[in-house]
Structures are given as C-alpha cells and as structure tokens.
Design a protein around this motif. Structure first.
Motif, short mmCIF file in Angstrom:
data_model
loop_
_atom_site.label_atom_id
_atom_site.label_comp_id
_atom_site.label_asym_id
_atom_site.label_seq_id
_atom_site.Cartn_x
_atom_site.Cartn_y
_atom_site.Cartn_z
N ILE A 54 0.84 -1.19 0.00
CA ILE A 54 0.00 0.00 0.00
C ILE A 54 0.88 1.25 0.00
N ASP A 55 0.28 2.39 -0.38
CA ASP A 55 1.02 3.65 -0.35
C ASP A 55 0.49 4.60 0.71
N ASP A 56 -0.40 4.12 1.55
CA ASP A 56 -0.95 4.92 2.65
C ASP A 56 -0.17 4.60 3.92
N ASN A 57 0.61 5.58 4.41
CA ASN A 57 1.40 5.32 5.61
C ASN A 57 0.68 5.71 6.89
N THR A 58 -0.59 6.08 6.77
CA THR A 58 -1.46 6.28 7.96
C THR A 58 -2.79 5.58 7.70
N PRO A 59 -2.77 4.28 7.45
CA PRO A 59 -4.02 3.57 7.10
C PRO A 59 -5.04 3.61 8.23
N THR A 60 -6.29 3.40 7.86
CA THR A 60 -7.39 3.44 8.82
C THR A 60 -7.77 2.02 9.26
N PHE A 61 -7.77 1.80 10.56
CA PHE A 61 -8.27 0.55 11.14
C PHE A 61 -9.68 0.82 11.66
N SER A 62 -10.59 -0.07 11.40
CA SER A 62 -11.95 0.06 11.92
C SER A 62 -12.52 -1.33 12.14
N GLY A 63 -13.59 -1.39 12.94
CA GLY A 63 -14.17 -2.70 13.20
C GLY A 63 -15.27 -2.62 14.24
N THR A 64 -15.52 -3.77 14.87
CA THR A 64 -16.55 -3.87 15.90
C THR A 64 -15.94 -4.48 17.16
N GLY A 65 -16.66 -4.33 18.27
CA GLY A 65 -16.18 -4.89 19.52
C GLY A 65 -17.17 -4.67 20.64
N GLU A 66 -16.73 -4.91 21.85
CA GLU A 66 -17.56 -4.75 23.04
C GLU A 66 -17.66 -3.27 23.39
N PRO A 67 -18.85 -2.70 23.45
CA PRO A 67 -18.98 -1.28 23.80
C PRO A 67 -18.22 -0.94 25.08
N GLY A 68 -17.44 0.14 25.01
CA GLY A 68 -16.67 0.58 26.16
C GLY A 68 -15.29 -0.05 26.27
N ALA A 69 -15.03 -1.12 25.49
CA ALA A 69 -13.72 -1.76 25.54
C ALA A 69 -12.69 -0.91 24.79
N THR A 70 -11.44 -1.16 25.08
CA THR A 70 -10.34 -0.46 24.40
C THR A 70 -9.77 -1.35 23.31
N ILE A 71 -9.53 -0.75 22.16
CA ILE A 71 -8.89 -1.45 21.04
C ILE A 71 -7.45 -0.96 20.93
N GLN A 72 -6.52 -1.87 20.90
CA GLN A 72 -5.10 -1.52 20.77
C GLN A 72 -4.55 -2.11 19.47
N ILE A 73 -3.82 -1.27 18.73
CA ILE A 73 -3.10 -1.73 17.54
C ILE A 73 -1.63 -1.83 17.92
N LYS A 74 -1.05 -3.00 17.71
CA LYS A 74 0.34 -3.21 18.09
C LYS A 74 1.18 -3.52 16.85
N ASP A 75 2.46 -3.11 16.90
CA ASP A 75 3.37 -3.42 15.81
C ASP A 75 3.97 -4.81 16.02
N GLY A 76 4.87 -5.18 15.14
CA GLY A 76 5.44 -6.52 15.20
C GLY A 76 6.25 -6.80 16.44
N GLU A 77 6.66 -5.74 17.16
CA GLU A 77 7.44 -5.92 18.38
C GLU A 77 6.57 -5.84 19.63
N GLY A 78 5.25 -5.76 19.41
CA GLY A 78 4.34 -5.74 20.55
C GLY A 78 4.10 -4.37 21.14
N ASN A 79 4.59 -3.32 20.48
CA ASN A 79 4.38 -1.97 20.98
C ASN A 79 3.01 -1.45 20.53
N THR A 80 2.27 -0.83 21.43
CA THR A 80 0.99 -0.23 21.07
C THR A 80 1.24 1.07 20.32
N ILE A 81 0.79 1.13 19.07
CA ILE A 81 1.03 2.32 18.25
C ILE A 81 -0.24 3.14 18.03
N ALA A 82 -1.39 2.60 18.38
CA ALA A 82 -2.64 3.34 18.29
C ALA A 82 -3.67 2.64 19.17
#
Length: 362
Positions: free
Chosen positions: A195-223
């Motif tokens: 891809i050529d988008d270096n700030t891609p959009t993550f979206s989805g569904t989950g449990e209301p009120g829960a926190t969604i964490q995006i992690k990189d390959g080293e396990g660091n939370t980046i968003a």
C-alpha cells in the motif's frame, strides 16, 4: 495501571454490584445508580459526555465508561450520581448541565466536587429502604467478584443476598478491517498487500466501552481507541515508515484481552516514474528509419522487476517488462513505422506500480 474497585448501587432498590478492574473498564447502568469509585477524585484528568454515557479519564491513562449514566428515571426523574471514596472522605461529583449531542460526539464536562457524609440522600426514601445500614452502602465491599444486594423487607428487617457472577460473561468478539485512503487504488487491504498509505485506517466492531489496541510486530501499542456505544470503532495509525509491517489488533475489556487477528503489509510511498529515451537519437525518423524497425526504450524508478510497461503510438500498443536495472524496451515493427504519416506523433508509456497507482509518461 491502577486496580479500581467500583460499587454500583441502584438508587431505587439499593442492589449493589461490586466490580473490580485494572485499566479500562465499561459498566452498564440499567437504572439510575450511585457509582462509587474507591479512589481519589484528584486522580481524574477529565470527564466526557458521549450521548447518555459518562467517560472518566484517569491520570494513569485508563478510562472508566459508565453506559447509561445520564438516563433519567421516567417517574422520579432521578439520575445516576458519581461518588469517590478514598477511605477517609466521600466526594460527590456533579456536572453542569450540557446538551446531550449525538451518540458519537464527545462533550467535555465541568465537574464540581462536594464532600458528603453518606450516599443516603441519593437513595429512594420509601419504607422499603428506611432501615438500610447506610455505612454498608457507603463503604463495604463483597469480595470474590460476587454481586451483593442489600434489600429491606417489611417490618424493618433487612437481608443481604449474594448472587454468584464469577462465571465468564460473553463479550462481543472484536473484528477489524484496514483501509488504504491514498493513491489510485483505495479501499480494503488484504494481508500481504503493498500500500502507499502510511497512515491507514483501522476500523471494526467490539464490546462497547472496551479499548482497542493496535500493536506493531514488536508488541508496541502504536494506536488505540474505545469501542463506542454502538459497538463500532475506528482509528488511524500514526505515520509509518516505508517497508514491511506486521500489525495486530487486541480488545481490552477490564482484565479480559481478546485478539482480533493480525495483518502483514508493505508500505511504499516513493512515487514511481517512467522516463522515455530519445527515439532514433533525435526524436525524428529519417527516410531510412521510417522504413525499419524502431526501438522505443526508457528507464523506470520504483517499479519492480517484471512490471509490465505499455507503449502506445498511432492507436497500437506494444508491451515490455521492467528488467532488473529498471530499464524497458519495445520494438515497433517496420510496417507500423511506415504507417506513420509525416508530422508529429505522441508516444505514451504507462505502467502500474506495486500499490496500484497508474504511471503515465509521454
């Protein structure tokens, strides 16, 4: 992050639920209640209203979401109340009136702190609660993750009923998609894509009120973001470097952590280019050259080896491939060269890069 003990006491029945969570937590109020947080009000950074929900942002980065906090009882017009209990003092938190807004709009609240002696004034005053031991309501806890209900019956007698709720509660399984919003080829991204988008959009569904964490390959939370009251969420990644990436998505709901899966992509933001070499040495065909095969060649940048290149002239197309050095070349047969009438002709060269962008050079 701190571990929070939270008592939720129904204002009408005095039924008390004792909750414990480390980090983010979401609780749902089915009736106006006193939400008693065992901690200090000074630990709060800000209060946010989102629709009928109250979001409490703590200094340690955690968020307590009270779903339905601003819902009023239709008959009594009672609403939920927030109290902090630091084991020395009860502090009541009230808010200035603010318009509800939409379910997704976040409205900062102006909070006021008032020391109180008891939560008794917030409870229903009918006979059913007249003999309740208010010290229990203000400070006692039921251990082991159980649900405690203190109910008063006729004749001034009261009893405590403990209901086991230690069995796991079914939670919404998180899902996610990734969207490329840059370049000619936009839309949902499949794993192993470029891809050529270096700030891609993550979206989805989950449990209301829960926190969604995006992690990189080293396990660091980046968003990270919170699932809204409708069970949906979206977040953009901060700027990512060109190259290969592996991202994973995790839902955090209290002490429960649920994986939504992972995706591997390669980011290429460098713009591909095509260069057309001078044809026949001077971009002109003399009488002899007009009767022979004509080579049309050029160079490319940021195009992978094997990328098809199409050369168009006089309504005909000729196809080549980029070689390992980035060069490409086609031959226009003599019969096609002879078909070119005197005058100027435009040579158009096109290709598509690895991210789906169309490159054109004339």
């Amino acid at each position: 992050m701190k571990t929070f003990d939270i008592d939720v006491i129904a204002r009408k029945t005095a039924e008390k639920s004792v909750l414990q969570a480390q980090g983010n937590m979401a609780l749902t109020l089915t009736a106006p209640s006193v939400v008693e947080i065992h901690g200090q009000a000074q630990d709060v950074v800000k209060y946010i209203r989102q629709g009928k929900d109250l979001l409490i942002y703590m200094k340690d980065g955690s968020v307590i979401r009270c779903n339905g906090y601003f819902v009023e009882d239709a008959q009594s017009h009672a609403h939920s109340e927030l109290v902090f209990n630091d084991n020395n003092q009860l502090t009541h938190i009230s808010f200035d009136d603010v318009a509800e807004g939409t379910d997704l709009s976040a409205t900062p609240l102006v909070a006021h702190s008032t020391p109180i002696d008891s939560v008794e004034p917030f409870m229903a005053q009918e006979g059913v609660l007249s003999d309740l031991p208010w010290g229990w309501i203000a400070g006692a806890a039921v251990g082991g993750g159980a649900l405690g209900a203190l109910l008063s019956s006729g004749g001034g007698h009261s009893k405590t009923k403990v209901i086991d709720n230690t069995q796991p509660v079914e939670k919404a399984t998180p899902t996610f998609t990734v969207t490329d919003n840059q370049g000619d080829k936009q839309g949902l991204v499949a794993t192993q894509s470029t891809i050529d988008d270096n700030t891609p959009t993550f979206s989805g569904t989950g449990e209301p009120g829960a926190t969604i964490q995006i992690k990189d390959g080293e396990g660091n939370t980046i968003a990270s973001t919170m699932v809204d009251s409708k069970g949906t969420w979206t977040v953009n990644l901060p700027t990512q470097t060109d190259g290969a990436h592996s991202w994973s998505v995790t839902q955090i709901d209290g002490s429960a952590s649920t994986s939504a899966g992972s995706i591997d992509v390669t980011i290429v933001t460098a713009k591909a280019q095509l260069v057309v070499n001078t044809i026949a040495g001077d971009n002109q065909l003399n009488a002899d050259e007009h009767q022979a095969d004509v080579t049309i060649s050029g160079l490319s940048q940021q195009l992978a080896e094997g990328t098809p290149v199409t050369v168009s002239i006089n309504g005909k197309n000729y196809t080549a491939s980029v070689d390992s050095s980035g060069q490409w070349s086609v031959v226009m047969p003599a019969e096609d060269a002879k078909a070119l009438a005197d005058g100027s002709w435009t040579v158009t060269v096109t290709a598509t890069d690895s991210t789906g962008n169309h490159i054109t050079q004339t």
